[in-house]
Design a protein around this motif. Structure first.
Motif, PDB file in Angstrom:
ATOM      1  N   ALA A 218      30.987 -61.389 -29.478  1.00 15.72           N
ATOM      2  CA  ALA A 218      31.694 -60.171 -29.843  1.00 15.72           C
ATOM      3  C   ALA A 218      30.794 -58.950 -29.719  1.00 15.72           C
ATOM      4  O   ALA A 218      31.275 -57.834 -29.483  1.00 15.72           O
ATOM      5  CB  ALA A 218      32.244 -60.281 -31.263  1.00 15.72           C
TER       6      ALA A 218
ATOM      7  N   PHE B 117      40.744 -65.984 -35.429  1.00 17.79           N
ATOM      8  CA  PHE B 117      39.543 -65.640 -36.167  1.00 17.79           C
ATOM      9  C   PHE B 117      39.750 -64.577 -37.243  1.00 17.79           C
ATOM     10  O   PHE B 117      38.813 -63.941 -37.668  1.00 17.79           O
ATOM     11  CB  PHE B 117      38.435 -65.215 -35.193  1.00 17.79           C
ATOM     12  CG  PHE B 117      37.803 -66.368 -34.492  1.00 17.79           C
ATOM     13  CD1 PHE B 117      36.966 -67.241 -35.170  1.00 17.79           C
ATOM     14  CD2 PHE B 117      38.044 -66.606 -33.155  1.00 17.79           C
ATOM     15  CE1 PHE B 117      36.372 -68.311 -34.541  1.00 17.79           C
ATOM     16  CE2 PHE B 117      37.457 -67.673 -32.507  1.00 17.79           C
ATOM     17  CZ  PHE B 117      36.618 -68.527 -33.207  1.00 17.79           C
TER      18      PHE B 117
ATOM     19  N   ASP C  85      29.167 -68.542 -32.332  1.00 15.08           N
ATOM     20  CA  ASP C  85      29.322 -68.149 -30.927  1.00 15.08           C
ATOM     21  C   ASP C  85      30.251 -66.944 -30.791  1.00 15.08           C
ATOM     22  O   ASP C  85      29.978 -66.017 -30.046  1.00 15.08           O
ATOM     23  CB  ASP C  85      29.862 -69.308 -30.087  1.00 15.08           C
ATOM     24  CG  ASP C  85      28.860 -70.420 -29.928  1.00 15.08           C
ATOM     25  OD1 ASP C  85      27.655 -70.222 -30.213  1.00 15.08           O
ATOM     26  OD2 ASP C  85      29.269 -71.527 -29.507  1.00 15.08           O
ATOM     27  N   ARG C  86      31.357 -66.948 -31.536  1.00 13.45           N
ATOM     28  CA  ARG C  86      32.300 -65.841 -31.466  1.00 13.45           C
ATOM     29  C   ARG C  86      31.648 -64.544 -31.932  1.00 13.45           C
ATOM     30  O   ARG C  86      31.816 -63.499 -31.319  1.00 13.45           O
ATOM     31  CB  ARG C  86      33.537 -66.119 -32.311  1.00 13.45           C
ATOM     32  CG  ARG C  86      34.568 -64.991 -32.203  1.00 13.45           C
ATOM     33  CD  ARG C  86      35.666 -65.141 -33.214  1.00 13.45           C
ATOM     34  NE  ARG C  86      35.203 -65.135 -34.575  1.00 13.45           N
ATOM     35  CZ  ARG C  86      34.949 -64.031 -35.277  1.00 13.45           C
ATOM     36  NH1 ARG C  86      35.084 -62.854 -34.743  1.00 13.45           N
ATOM     37  NH2 ARG C  86      34.547 -64.109 -36.537  1.00 13.45           N
TER      38      ARG C  86
ATOM     39  N   PRO D 167      39.587 -71.486 -35.808  1.00 13.68           N
ATOM     40  CA  PRO D 167      39.447 -71.299 -34.353  1.00 13.68           C
ATOM     41  C   PRO D 167      40.758 -70.782 -33.750  1.00 13.68           C
ATOM     42  O   PRO D 167      41.835 -71.158 -34.179  1.00 13.68           O
ATOM     43  CB  PRO D 167      39.141 -72.696 -33.835  1.00 13.68           C
ATOM     44  CG  PRO D 167      38.639 -73.450 -35.011  1.00 13.68           C
ATOM     45  CD  PRO D 167      39.319 -72.846 -36.215  1.00 13.68           C
ATOM     46  N   ARG D 168      40.646 -69.940 -32.775  1.00 15.22           N
ATOM     47  CA  ARG D 168      41.762 -69.312 -32.062  1.00 15.22           C
ATOM     48  C   ARG D 168      42.561 -68.359 -32.941  1.00 15.22           C
ATOM     49  O   ARG D 168      43.549 -67.805 -32.495  1.00 15.22           O
ATOM     50  CB  ARG D 168      42.667 -70.358 -31.408  1.00 15.22           C
ATOM     51  CG  ARG D 168      41.954 -71.122 -30.293  1.00 15.22           C
ATOM     52  CD  ARG D 168      42.866 -72.112 -29.634  1.00 15.22           C
ATOM     53  NE  ARG D 168      43.229 -73.228 -30.464  1.00 15.22           N
ATOM     54  CZ  ARG D 168      42.509 -74.327 -30.627  1.00 15.22           C
ATOM     55  NH1 ARG D 168      41.371 -74.454 -30.030  1.00 15.22           N
ATOM     56  NH2 ARG D 168      42.924 -75.311 -31.386  1.00 15.22           N
TER      57      ARG D 168
ATOM     58  N   ASP E 284      31.326 -72.632 -33.602  1.00 15.45           N
ATOM     59  CA  ASP E 284      32.388 -71.803 -33.002  1.00 15.45           C
ATOM     60  C   ASP E 284      32.357 -70.383 -33.565  1.00 15.45           C
ATOM     61  O   ASP E 284      32.467 -69.408 -32.827  1.00 15.45           O
ATOM     62  CB  ASP E 284      33.768 -72.410 -33.256  1.00 15.45           C
ATOM     63  CG  ASP E 284      34.040 -73.651 -32.443  1.00 15.45           C
ATOM     64  OD1 ASP E 284      33.278 -73.924 -31.491  1.00 15.45           O
ATOM     65  OD2 ASP E 284      35.013 -74.359 -32.770  1.00 15.45           O
ATOM     66  N   ASN E 285      32.221 -70.284 -34.880  1.00 16.71           N
ATOM     67  CA  ASN E 285      32.194 -68.970 -35.520  1.00 16.71           C
ATOM     68  C   ASN E 285      30.945 -68.187 -35.120  1.00 16.71           C
ATOM     69  O   ASN E 285      31.015 -66.990 -34.854  1.00 16.71           O
ATOM     70  CB  ASN E 285      32.275 -69.121 -37.042  1.00 16.71           C
ATOM     71  CG  ASN E 285      33.687 -69.264 -37.547  1.00 16.71           C
ATOM     72  OD1 ASN E 285      34.267 -68.324 -38.060  1.00 16.71           O
ATOM     73  ND2 ASN E 285      34.270 -70.448 -37.405  1.00 16.71           N
TER      74      ASN E 285
END
Length: 103
Positions: A100, A30, A95-96, A27-28, A92-93
């Motif tokens: 994107a 990637f 969602d990113r 996280p933060r 988290d991954n």
């Protein structure tokens, strides 16, 4: 599960290719993989990156022993359901990757 089924599940749940392996990114940051699935011809392994940068194998099983959970779909046999924080890291991954696409 087969190698292809496991790959399809992983990609649908936030895992992405990093080098030769499906990985979950930090996280933060990637661009840094911290968990990866190593899919070989007959076995799959789950590895976690230690702080010193080395990969540690935490679980492994043959594809015939990896069975998806009937309710959640999470593959059993690799310890994915027992590792603290893994489900939130996958979310988290995922969602990113979804957000994107909107950029």
């Amino acid at each position: 599960m087969t190698k292809d089924e496991l790959s399809a599940w992983a990609e649908a749940n936030g895992w992405q290719m990093s080098g030769e392996h499906l990985s979950l990114m930090k996280p933060r940051a990637f661009d840094t993989p911290i968990v990866r699935l190593v899919l070989k011809a007959t076995v799959a392994s789950l590895e976690i990156r230690k702080p010193n940068g080395k990969w540690e194998k935490v679980a492994g099983a043959s594809y015939s022993k990896i069975v998806p959970d009937p309710t959640s779909g999470v593959p059993g046999g690799l310890g994915l359901d027992t590792i603290n924080g893994l489900s939130s890291l996958m979310a988290d991954n995922k969602d990113r990757l979804v957000f994107a696409k909107f950029k």
